[in-house]
Design a protein around this motif. Structure first.
Motif, PDB file in Angstrom:
ATOM      1  N   ASP A 281     -13.537 -16.483  55.865  1.00 11.44           N
ATOM      2  CA  ASP A 281     -14.411 -15.817  57.041  1.00 11.44           C
ATOM      3  C   ASP A 281     -13.683 -14.971  58.041  1.00 11.44           C
ATOM      4  OD1 ASP A 281     -16.611 -16.883  55.801  1.00 11.44           O
ATOM      5  OD2 ASP A 281     -17.199 -18.330  57.425  1.00 11.44           O
ATOM      6  N   LYS A 282     -12.443 -15.498  58.280  1.00 13.26           N
ATOM      7  CA  LYS A 282     -11.701 -15.098  59.375  1.00 13.26           C
ATOM      8  C   LYS A 282     -10.957 -13.927  58.713  1.00 13.26           C
ATOM      9  CE  LYS A 282     -11.134 -18.425  63.118  1.00 13.26           C
ATOM     10  NZ  LYS A 282     -11.488 -17.236  64.055  1.00 13.26           N
ATOM     11  N   ARG A 283     -10.556 -13.939  57.631  1.00  8.72           N
ATOM     12  CA  ARG A 283      -9.727 -13.390  56.635  1.00  8.72           C
ATOM     13  C   ARG A 283     -10.614 -11.940  56.304  1.00  8.72           C
ATOM     14  NH1 ARG A 283      -7.139 -16.252  51.960  1.00  8.72           N
ATOM     15  NH2 ARG A 283      -5.603 -16.938  53.661  1.00  8.72           N
ATOM     16  N   MET A 284     -11.754 -12.170  55.863  1.00  6.83           N
ATOM     17  CA  MET A 284     -12.816 -11.103  55.740  1.00  6.83           C
ATOM     18  C   MET A 284     -12.949 -10.404  56.959  1.00  6.83           C
ATOM     19  SD  MET A 284     -14.180  -9.580  53.198  1.00  6.83           S
ATOM     20  CE  MET A 284     -15.452  -8.524  52.590  1.00  6.83           C
ATOM     21  N   ASN A 285     -13.208 -11.019  58.068  1.00  3.06           N
ATOM     22  CA  ASN A 285     -13.383 -10.179  59.473  1.00  3.06           C
ATOM     23  C   ASN A 285     -11.991  -9.537  59.635  1.00  3.06           C
ATOM     24  OD1 ASN A 285     -15.974 -11.276  59.743  1.00  3.06           O
ATOM     25  ND2 ASN A 285     -14.980 -13.050  60.970  1.00  3.06           N
ATOM     26  N   LEU A 286     -10.999  -9.867  59.454  1.00  4.57           N
ATOM     27  CA  LEU A 286      -9.856  -9.405  59.567  1.00  4.57           C
ATOM     28  C   LEU A 286      -9.654  -8.012  58.584  1.00  4.57           C
ATOM     29  CD1 LEU A 286      -7.486  -9.107  61.471  1.00  4.57           C
ATOM     30  CD2 LEU A 286      -6.127 -10.803  59.675  1.00  4.57           C
ATOM     31  N   TYR A 287      -9.988  -8.201  57.511  1.00  9.12           N
ATOM     32  CA  TYR A 287      -9.780  -6.887  56.831  1.00  9.12           C
ATOM     33  C   TYR A 287     -10.806  -5.847  57.094  1.00  9.12           C
ATOM     34  CZ  TYR A 287      -7.477 -10.138  53.268  1.00  9.12           C
ATOM     35  OH  TYR A 287      -6.441 -10.872  52.674  1.00  9.12           O
ATOM     36  N   LYS A 288     -12.209  -6.285  57.416  1.00 12.22           N
ATOM     37  CA  LYS A 288     -13.195  -5.455  57.944  1.00 12.22           C
ATOM     38  C   LYS A 288     -12.745  -4.701  59.237  1.00 12.22           C
ATOM     39  CE  LYS A 288     -16.665  -5.693  54.784  1.00 12.22           C
ATOM     40  NZ  LYS A 288     -17.127  -4.570  54.269  1.00 12.22           N
ATOM     41  N   LYS A 289     -12.214  -5.438  60.094  1.00 14.35           N
ATOM     42  CA  LYS A 289     -11.659  -4.815  61.345  1.00 14.35           C
ATOM     43  C   LYS A 289     -10.584  -3.890  60.998  1.00 14.35           C
ATOM     44  CE  LYS A 289     -10.375  -6.048  66.006  1.00 14.35           C
ATOM     45  NZ  LYS A 289     -10.202  -7.278  66.842  1.00 14.35           N
ATOM     46  N   THR A 290      -9.643  -4.195  60.364  1.00 19.35           N
ATOM     47  CA  THR A 290      -8.503  -3.312  59.724  1.00 19.35           C
ATOM     48  C   THR A 290      -9.299  -1.733  59.347  1.00 19.35           C
ATOM     49  OG1 THR A 290      -7.070  -4.973  59.345  1.00 19.35           O
ATOM     50  CG2 THR A 290      -6.518  -2.736  58.441  1.00 19.35           C
ATOM     51  N   GLU A 291     -10.277  -1.976  58.643  1.00 18.45           N
ATOM     52  CA  GLU A 291     -10.864  -0.639  58.092  1.00 18.45           C
ATOM     53  C   GLU A 291     -11.556   0.120  58.967  1.00 18.45           C
ATOM     54  OE1 GLU A 291     -13.781  -0.476  54.197  1.00 18.45           O
ATOM     55  OE2 GLU A 291     -14.847  -1.421  55.860  1.00 18.45           O
ATOM     56  N   SER A 292     -12.109  -0.696  59.992  1.00 22.70           N
ATOM     57  CA  SER A 292     -12.748   0.082  60.963  1.00 22.70           C
ATOM     58  C   SER A 292     -11.793   0.946  61.795  1.00 22.70           C
ATOM     59  CB  SER A 292     -13.496  -0.838  61.981  1.00 22.70           C
ATOM     60  OG  SER A 292     -12.702  -1.534  62.640  1.00 22.70           O
ATOM     61  N   VAL A 293     -10.894   0.403  62.220  1.00 26.64           N
ATOM     62  CA  VAL A 293      -9.693   1.167  62.837  1.00 26.64           C
ATOM     63  C   VAL A 293      -8.814   2.031  62.068  1.00 26.64           C
ATOM     64  CG1 VAL A 293      -9.557  -0.781  64.567  1.00 26.64           C
ATOM     65  CG2 VAL A 293      -7.823  -0.663  62.735  1.00 26.64           C
ATOM     66  N   SER A 294      -8.503   1.978  60.924  1.00 31.57           N
ATOM     67  CA  SER A 294      -7.748   2.659  59.921  1.00 31.57           C
ATOM     68  C   SER A 294      -8.419   3.736  59.123  1.00 31.57           C
ATOM     69  CB  SER A 294      -6.831   1.769  59.266  1.00 31.57           C
ATOM     70  OG  SER A 294      -7.517   1.181  58.150  1.00 31.57           O
ATOM     71  N   GLY A 295      -9.837   3.368  58.744  1.00 28.67           N
ATOM     72  CA  GLY A 295     -10.398   4.044  57.625  1.00 28.67           C
ATOM     73  C   GLY A 295      -9.914   3.721  56.179  1.00 28.67           C
ATOM     74  N   ILE A 296      -9.021   2.828  56.069  1.00 26.72           N
ATOM     75  CA  ILE A 296      -8.623   2.440  54.709  1.00 26.72           C
ATOM     76  C   ILE A 296      -9.730   1.447  54.231  1.00 26.72           C
ATOM     77  CG2 ILE A 296      -7.040   1.420  53.203  1.00 26.72           C
ATOM     78  CD1 ILE A 296      -6.208   4.207  54.318  1.00 26.72           C
ATOM     79  N   PRO A 297     -10.331   1.518  52.996  1.00 27.13           N
ATOM     80  CA  PRO A 297     -11.123   0.678  52.403  1.00 27.13           C
ATOM     81  C   PRO A 297     -10.645  -0.886  52.379  1.00 27.13           C
ATOM     82  CG  PRO A 297     -11.231   2.403  51.290  1.00 27.13           C
ATOM     83  CD  PRO A 297     -10.138   2.624  52.165  1.00 27.13           C
ATOM     84  N   TRP A 298     -11.546  -1.912  53.076  1.00 24.44           N
ATOM     85  CA  TRP A 298     -10.785  -3.307  53.127  1.00 24.44           C
ATOM     86  C   TRP A 298     -10.353  -3.741  51.855  1.00 24.44           C
ATOM     87  CZ3 TRP A 298     -12.218  -7.644  50.781  1.00 24.44           C
ATOM     88  CH2 TRP A 298     -13.452  -7.493  49.944  1.00 24.44           C
ATOM     89  N   TYR A 299     -10.736  -3.580  50.722  1.00 19.38           N
ATOM     90  CA  TYR A 299     -10.437  -4.104  49.541  1.00 19.38           C
ATOM     91  C   TYR A 299      -9.039  -3.636  49.014  1.00 19.38           C
ATOM     92  CZ  TYR A 299     -12.954  -0.166  48.068  1.00 19.38           C
ATOM     93  OH  TYR A 299     -13.718   1.173  48.119  1.00 19.38           O
ATOM     94  N   TYR A 300      -8.744  -2.280  49.487  1.00 22.58           N
ATOM     95  CA  TYR A 300      -7.140  -2.040  49.307  1.00 22.58           C
ATOM     96  C   TYR A 300      -6.250  -2.839  50.223  1.00 22.58           C
ATOM     97  CZ  TYR A 300      -8.742   2.036  47.065  1.00 22.58           C
ATOM     98  OH  TYR A 300      -9.478   3.036  46.311  1.00 22.58           O
ATOM     99  N   VAL A 301      -6.706  -3.267  51.484  1.00 19.08           N
ATOM    100  CA  VAL A 301      -5.654  -3.660  52.133  1.00 19.08           C
ATOM    101  C   VAL A 301      -5.642  -5.513  51.517  1.00 19.08           C
ATOM    102  CG1 VAL A 301      -5.577  -4.887  54.686  1.00 19.08           C
ATOM    103  CG2 VAL A 301      -6.300  -2.342  54.255  1.00 19.08           C
ATOM    104  N   ALA A 302      -7.038  -5.841  51.357  1.00 15.19           N
ATOM    105  CA  ALA A 302      -7.020  -7.348  50.981  1.00 15.19           C
ATOM    106  C   ALA A 302      -6.288  -7.652  49.632  1.00 15.19           C
ATOM    107  CB  ALA A 302      -8.551  -7.754  50.859  1.00 15.19           C
TER     108      ALA A 302
END
Length: 326
Positions: A31-52
């Motif tokens: 859950d925390k990992r997913m939240n972190l990916y989503k937060k990164t997406e919101s501040v960078s614009g990069i889709p979360w699944y690329y970062v993940a």
């Protein structure tokens, strides 16, 4: 009390994510990992699944590499102190973004606290996302970005596998497993990994043989992407699937493939991919040179090279887990 004070201070100043990860349940970590990916997406614009996808790849190789520290926090992405702070930075643990930039370090401040902390998950993933943002936000741009970063074709394929799976299922808690042969079919197996094989030259058996009747369904053991499908003179009709842990699953001696199964398909645990046969040991179509069985192999990739390992303990575990569910 004086003796306890240093211990208390050490505990207090440990990186938060390190202590946190050890205290959380697996579900809480996901859950925390997913939240972190989503937060990164919101501040960078990069889709979360690329970062993940990159974060998970790095986590998987750190568990099997001696030259990299084992992951001990929510994130898996790793930069060495020299990469983070800059190769000529006299302070490899520098957190000042201005100095880090001056020394050509990669570290960035991702959460706006004025520090670029390599032990902070937000800073780490924001740094990664900013690198990816130089290329674009589609699969082709992402593929080029990870090629430029890792310079290795198999690594690119592995990370693209992760991205495809995460994008399809829209979650990261994808650790379910299934035994290759489903309930209701008779089968037998023992540990045959490392046994000598004679056909085609001296070699060892890189897998476990699961004996079953012709046509018994063969299932994917986990989430992954079909990386290989076709004929091999040793394995006959076979399928290769890579999972999210950068483990390649090899299913050989099949009688045939599931309808419409093709390279690039995403599979999930328990999905039928083919059926038990006795194909192999000759040109395409050769069959019947041995009793029908599934040859199941597992290969680990660490970002540098790939090797086989014994799948028998994993098969026993997955078998027990399925029986427990019933």
């Amino acid at each position: 009390m004086k003796k306890l004070l240093p211990v208390i201070l050490i505990f207090f100043f440990l990186p938060y994510s390190t202590v946190e990860a050890k205290e959380l349940s697996q579900k809480e970590i996901y859950d925390k990992r997913m939240n972190l990916y989503k937060k990164t997406e919101s501040v960078s614009g990069i889709p979360w699944y690329y970062v993940a996808a990159i974060d998970q790849f790095e986590r998987s190789i750190r568990y099997v590499r001696k030259d990299l520290p084992k992951p001990n926090s929510i994130t898996g992405y790793y930069l060495s102190p020299q990469q983070w702070a800059g190769p000529l930075n006299p302070n490899p643990n520098d957190t000042n973004p201005i100095r880090i930039d001056f020394f050509n370090g990669k570290g960035m401040d991702g959460n706006g606290d004025g520090k670029a902390d390599k032990n902070n998950g937000e800073d780490l993933l924001f740094t990664l996302a900013k690198y990816l943002s130089q290329y674009g936000m589609n699969d082709q741009a992402f593929r080029i970005a990870i090629w430029d970063y890792y310079k290795r074709d198999q690594t690119v394929r592995s990370i693209m596998t992760n991205a495809k799976v995460y994008r399809k299922f829209n979650r990261v808690d994808l650790d379910d497993r299934a035994f290759p042969i489903p309930k209701g079919y008779n089968y037998t197996y023992k540990n045959t990994w490392g046994d000598r094989r004679g056909w085609g030259g001296r070699r060892i058996h890189e897998g476990t043989d699961i004996f079953a009747g012709y046509g018994a369904p063969v299932r994917a053991v986990g989430y992954g992407v079909v990386e290989l499908k076709g004929w091999n003179k040793y394995g006959g009709w076979r399928v290769g699937i890579r999972d999210l842990n950068n483990t390649y699953h090899y299913y050989a001696h099949l009688n045939g493939f599931s309808k419409d199964l093709k390279i690039g398909d995403i599979v999930s645990p328990g999905q039928v991919i083919g059926s038990v046969g006795s194909s192999g040991y000759g040109p395409p179509g050769t069959s019947g040179k041995f009793p029908p069985h599934l040859h199941f192999g597992m290969y680990k990739d660490n970002g540098i090279h790939e090797w086989s390992f014994d799948p028998y303990p994993h098969l026993r575990l997955w078998e027990r887990l399925e029986r427990a569910k019933r």
